[in-house]
Design a protein around this motif. Structure first.
Motif, PDB file in Angstrom:
ATOM      1  N   ALA B 142      10.171   8.435  51.359  1.00 34.93           N
ATOM      2  CA  ALA B 142      10.024   7.704  49.934  1.00 34.93           C
ATOM      3  C   ALA B 142      10.583   6.295  49.971  1.00 34.93           C
ATOM      4  N   GLN B 143      11.495   6.202  50.415  1.00 34.29           N
ATOM      5  CA  GLN B 143      12.021   4.748  50.488  1.00 34.29           C
ATOM      6  C   GLN B 143      11.460   3.907  51.217  1.00 34.29           C
ATOM      7  N   ARG B 144      10.414   4.425  52.456  1.00 32.10           N
ATOM      8  CA  ARG B 144       9.758   3.587  53.194  1.00 32.10           C
ATOM      9  C   ARG B 144       8.512   3.596  52.816  1.00 32.10           C
ATOM     10  N   GLY B 145       8.142   4.425  51.705  1.00 30.81           N
ATOM     11  CA  GLY B 145       6.645   4.117  51.233  1.00 30.81           C
ATOM     12  C   GLY B 145       5.818   4.953  51.947  1.00 30.81           C
ATOM     13  N   VAL B 146       6.221   5.911  52.929  1.00 32.51           N
ATOM     14  CA  VAL B 146       5.284   6.729  53.795  1.00 32.51           C
ATOM     15  C   VAL B 146       4.853   7.827  52.828  1.00 32.51           C
ATOM     16  N   PRO B 147       3.538   8.086  52.633  1.00 33.89           N
ATOM     17  CA  PRO B 147       2.821   8.937  51.759  1.00 33.89           C
ATOM     18  C   PRO B 147       3.150  10.433  52.504  1.00 33.89           C
ATOM     19  N   PHE B 148       3.673  11.257  51.645  1.00 33.38           N
ATOM     20  CA  PHE B 148       3.767  12.751  51.993  1.00 33.38           C
ATOM     21  C   PHE B 148       3.714  13.689  51.003  1.00 33.38           C
ATOM     22  N   VAL B 149       3.633  14.843  50.991  1.00 31.33           N
ATOM     23  CA  VAL B 149       3.666  15.992  50.132  1.00 31.33           C
ATOM     24  C   VAL B 149       4.307  17.172  50.808  1.00 31.33           C
ATOM     25  N   THR B 150       5.182  17.802  49.984  1.00 37.15           N
ATOM     26  CA  THR B 150       5.806  18.888  50.449  1.00 37.15           C
ATOM     27  C   THR B 150       5.169  20.328  50.017  1.00 37.15           C
ATOM     28  N   PHE B 151       5.148  21.229  50.947  1.00 37.96           N
ATOM     29  CA  PHE B 151       4.826  22.561  50.478  1.00 37.96           C
ATOM     30  C   PHE B 151       6.111  23.472  50.163  1.00 37.96           C
ATOM     31  N   GLY B 152       6.351  23.389  48.812  1.00 35.43           N
ATOM     32  CA  GLY B 152       7.952  23.556  48.377  1.00 35.43           C
ATOM     33  C   GLY B 152       8.107  22.657  47.493  1.00 35.43           C
ATOM     34  N   ARG B 153       8.934  23.208  46.265  1.00 40.87           N
ATOM     35  CA  ARG B 153       9.301  22.209  45.194  1.00 40.87           C
ATOM     36  C   ARG B 153      10.710  21.408  45.392  1.00 40.87           C
ATOM     37  N   PRO B 154      10.675  20.273  45.214  1.00 40.38           N
ATOM     38  CA  PRO B 154      12.186  19.597  45.224  1.00 40.38           C
ATOM     39  C   PRO B 154      12.980  20.237  44.173  1.00 40.38           C
ATOM     40  N   TRP B 155      13.962  21.039  44.551  1.00 43.85           N
ATOM     41  CA  TRP B 155      14.852  21.843  43.665  1.00 43.85           C
ATOM     42  C   TRP B 155      15.694  21.061  42.772  1.00 43.85           C
ATOM     43  N   ASP B 156      16.077  19.816  43.228  1.00 46.66           N
ATOM     44  CA  ASP B 156      16.811  18.925  42.180  1.00 46.66           C
ATOM     45  C   ASP B 156      16.128  18.269  41.252  1.00 46.66           C
ATOM     46  N   ASP B 157      15.036  17.782  41.613  1.00 52.39           N
ATOM     47  CA  ASP B 157      14.125  17.044  40.445  1.00 52.39           C
ATOM     48  C   ASP B 157      12.579  17.163  40.729  1.00 52.39           C
ATOM     49  N   PRO B 158      12.208  17.987  40.184  1.00 54.57           N
ATOM     50  CA  PRO B 158      10.710  18.516  40.378  1.00 54.57           C
ATOM     51  C   PRO B 158       9.787  17.178  40.218  1.00 54.57           C
ATOM     52  N   GLU B 159      10.221  16.056  39.726  1.00 59.01           N
ATOM     53  CA  GLU B 159       9.504  15.090  39.526  1.00 59.01           C
ATOM     54  C   GLU B 159       9.596  13.875  40.469  1.00 59.01           C
ATOM     55  N   SER B 160      10.206  14.191  41.375  1.00 58.34           N
ATOM     56  CA  SER B 160      10.644  13.308  42.462  1.00 58.34           C
ATOM     57  C   SER B 160       9.575  12.814  43.511  1.00 58.34           C
ATOM     58  N   HIS B 161       8.787  13.840  43.739  1.00 60.70           N
ATOM     59  CA  HIS B 161       7.772  13.420  44.783  1.00 60.70           C
ATOM     60  C   HIS B 161       6.437  14.421  44.661  1.00 60.70           C
ATOM     61  N   PRO B 162       5.377  14.187  45.204  1.00 63.54           N
ATOM     62  CA  PRO B 162       4.386  15.257  45.063  1.00 63.54           C
ATOM     63  C   PRO B 162       4.505  16.423  45.841  1.00 63.54           C
ATOM     64  N   TRP B 163       4.133  17.788  45.348  1.00 64.65           N
ATOM     65  CA  TRP B 163       4.460  18.974  45.720  1.00 64.65           C
ATOM     66  C   TRP B 163       3.552  20.033  45.573  1.00 64.65           C
ATOM     67  N   VAL B 164       3.438  20.995  46.441  1.00 63.12           N
ATOM     68  CA  VAL B 164       2.587  22.144  46.186  1.00 63.12           C
ATOM     69  C   VAL B 164       3.611  23.340  46.292  1.00 63.12           C
ATOM     70  N   ASP B 165       3.644  24.366  45.494  1.00 61.52           N
ATOM     71  CA  ASP B 165       4.491  25.452  45.816  1.00 61.52           C
ATOM     72  C   ASP B 165       3.929  26.746  45.141  1.00 61.52           C
ATOM     73  N   VAL B 166       4.412  27.941  45.631  1.00 59.89           N
ATOM     74  CA  VAL B 166       3.987  29.261  44.982  1.00 59.89           C
ATOM     75  C   VAL B 166       5.034  29.659  43.921  1.00 59.89           C
ATOM     76  N   ASP B 167       4.725  30.207  42.880  1.00 58.67           N
ATOM     77  CA  ASP B 167       5.726  30.639  41.913  1.00 58.67           C
ATOM     78  C   ASP B 167       6.398  31.837  42.446  1.00 58.67           C
ATOM     79  N   GLY B 168       7.524  31.672  43.138  1.00 52.62           N
ATOM     80  CA  GLY B 168       8.027  33.076  43.544  1.00 52.62           C
ATOM     81  C   GLY B 168       8.670  33.835  42.835  1.00 52.62           C
ATOM     82  N   ALA B 169       9.173  33.265  41.589  1.00 52.79           N
ATOM     83  CA  ALA B 169       9.707  33.979  40.477  1.00 52.79           C
ATOM     84  C   ALA B 169       8.739  35.125  39.757  1.00 52.79           C
TER      85      ALA B 169
END
Lengths: 329, 329
Positions: B142-169
């Motif tokens: 993110a600091q370097r402005g490199v585009p990325f997406v995670t398969f998996g949520r950022p658990w600390d802050d869901p708004e911090s970057h683009p992600w796709v995840d599956v609702d395990g709960a």
């Protein structure tokens, strides 16, 4: 991040010169095996990574292989190529190469993709998984002088290009011999329809072992498409014959799993062996032939990097599988 | 090879203009969904492949993603990321992108590899599989402005970057509800040690469903590292308690497989559910929660290509899993 690990750090750790470390990275074939291993261990222990961009400038190569990935399948046998891919990426990484994936729906489409990839990405070469009789893909690459290695023998002419393969016939021979040693005489084979190099090779191992024991007459042989349901059906038909087999060697774990379902309720236990030692085999206790996939991937990388370095190693590598004994045979 | 398929062929087949086909390939977000689907179907039916080099020159991009591949593991759960990778490569291919693989031994090593890859290969972006609390990799990118997406949520802050995840709960909630509906009251959970986002999420689905049924007091919960042996041990210990459970929800198929071994000889049958619907689950008839991996991969590609095209789609995608019913629950 931890302190930066350099070539000097690796050299100190492995007790060699920096030049030797550089040789291991860029021309491993000129380094003695024992030294190469020590340096590789230091590289792994320290987590050293050569700077790819610097290396690329130095060698004028992209240090990039392409390998095809199959569509998602329902999955028992698909794990074999997945394990090969893991091994390939790891070994390539250690040798300073990256792996690019592509998909293709058939031979023509794959050839069109070769063209596309070579035009777009300045690839160093290809690792093809699987070969068939009269494979047009290898001919296309060879005509254009594109370096490649196949995981799988060219069945028509073993000399035609570099390859790494696993001796399937030796695997089914081991499985058959094991059953003979346990006293079985009527040992059936459930294989794939004739014409696939891999399937025919595995069938041959069973057939020659039975013939060597003077038992080829007592050896019923079935052919079917791969699948659990197919294995179950073939085994039920074998059990319904006048003189049913007491053991069966299967060409794949999927077919073996089906065969196991068919023999679940037989009065006399029927021994079953599979092929490929998939996670399913491990989970259910199926005796199965295991391919040395990490070694095969490593040899593919060695062969291809050797070709690129103008230092080809033995271009035809046939590795031996091992029979993993569990509960079913 | 068959006759060359061009943009004109695709346009004719899909009954649209050549410009529309070109838009679908290069700026799909400006094409109506119904038209886009028709063109995509024509592309698939005809086996059309855009010339990558020409496209790259036009867009000034390498059209290349990188994704990490894990070391080979003994294999029941590893198949999940393999299936994701197959889906990713297929969807990327359809969108005109290729996937490059890399390996890494930990977060620091992975960050060093980002640096290496970005310097060497002019990548368009990364798909990261898995995220953890305080993930340093996403911060670096993110600091370097490199585009990325995670398969998996950022658990600390869901708004911090683009992600796709599956609702395990939601998955474990479905499994638990199914067991409640079947009359079970003492439903145990075998999970991973607290602290992993994925594991904690799956545990929460079981816990809230039990609580909603007023049964949280009757819900023994165990935590262990993943593995068949571990699942068997935890289940044996649960069975040895004064008031043993009649059903268990497991955080993975490996643990479920172990639990199944432990309940094989119980007087009263114990229901078992797993998570991830691996080939092993399918082979042995284990009821398990299935992640929509192909869809998740597709959404990752959509998100990343959207970012690259300056037309970001919804950056947080939570997909629902489904419970696959088989024989064990």
């Amino acid at each position: 991040m931890a302190e930066k690990v350099t070539i000097a750090t690796v050299a100190r750790h492995a007790r060699v010169s920096r030049q030797t470390v550089s040789n291991v990275l860029n021309a491993p074939h000129i380094v003695r095996e024992e030294t190469r291993r020590r340096v590789q261990e230091a590289i792994t222990a320290l987590g050293y990574r050569a700077n790819q961009a610097a290396r690329q400038m130095r060698t004028g190569r992209s240090r990039l292989f392409a390998v095809r990935i199959e569509p998602t399948r329902d999955g028992i046998n698909g794990s074999v190529l997945d394990r090969f891919l893991h091994g390939l990426t790891e070994t390539a990484d250690a040798a300073g190469y990256r792996v690019m994936l592509y998909t293709a729906t058939g031979d023509d489409d794959e050839i069109a993709t070769f063209d596309d990839l070579l035009g777009a990405y300045d690839l160093d070469g290809f690792v093809l998984t699987g070969t068939d009789h009269g494979d047009p893909r290898t001919a296309w690459l060879a005509q254009r002088g594109v370096p490649f290695v196949t995981f799988g023998r060219p069945w028509d002419d073993p000399e035609s290009h570099p390859w790494v393969d696993v001796d399937g016939a030796a695997g089914t021979a081991q499985a058959t011999q094991r059953l003979l040693d346990a006293g079985h005489r009527r040992i059936a084979f459930i294989g794939w329809p004739e014409g696939s190099g891999v399937g025919d090779d595995r069938r041959a191992g069973w057939r020659t072992t039975m013939a060597a024991a003077g038992l080829d007459g007592a050896a019923p042989c079935r052919a079917t498409e791969d699948g659990i349901a197919q294995g179950e059906r073939e085994m039920r038909e074998l059990l319904a014959t006048d003189d049913p087999p007491t053991a069966v060697v299967c060409v794949s774990d999927s077919l073996a799993l089906g065969a196991l379902r068919a023999v679940r309720d037989t009065a006399v236990p029927v021994a079953v062996t599979g092929f490929d030692d998939t996670p399913v085999a491990a989970a259910i206790g199926l005796t199965s032939v295991s391919q040395p996939l990490a070694a095969a991937a490593g040899r593919c990388v060695e062969l291809l990097t050797g070709l690129l370095d103008g230092q080809p190693t033995d271009p035809h590598v046939l590795l031996s599988p091992t029979l993993v004994l569990r509960h079913t045979a």
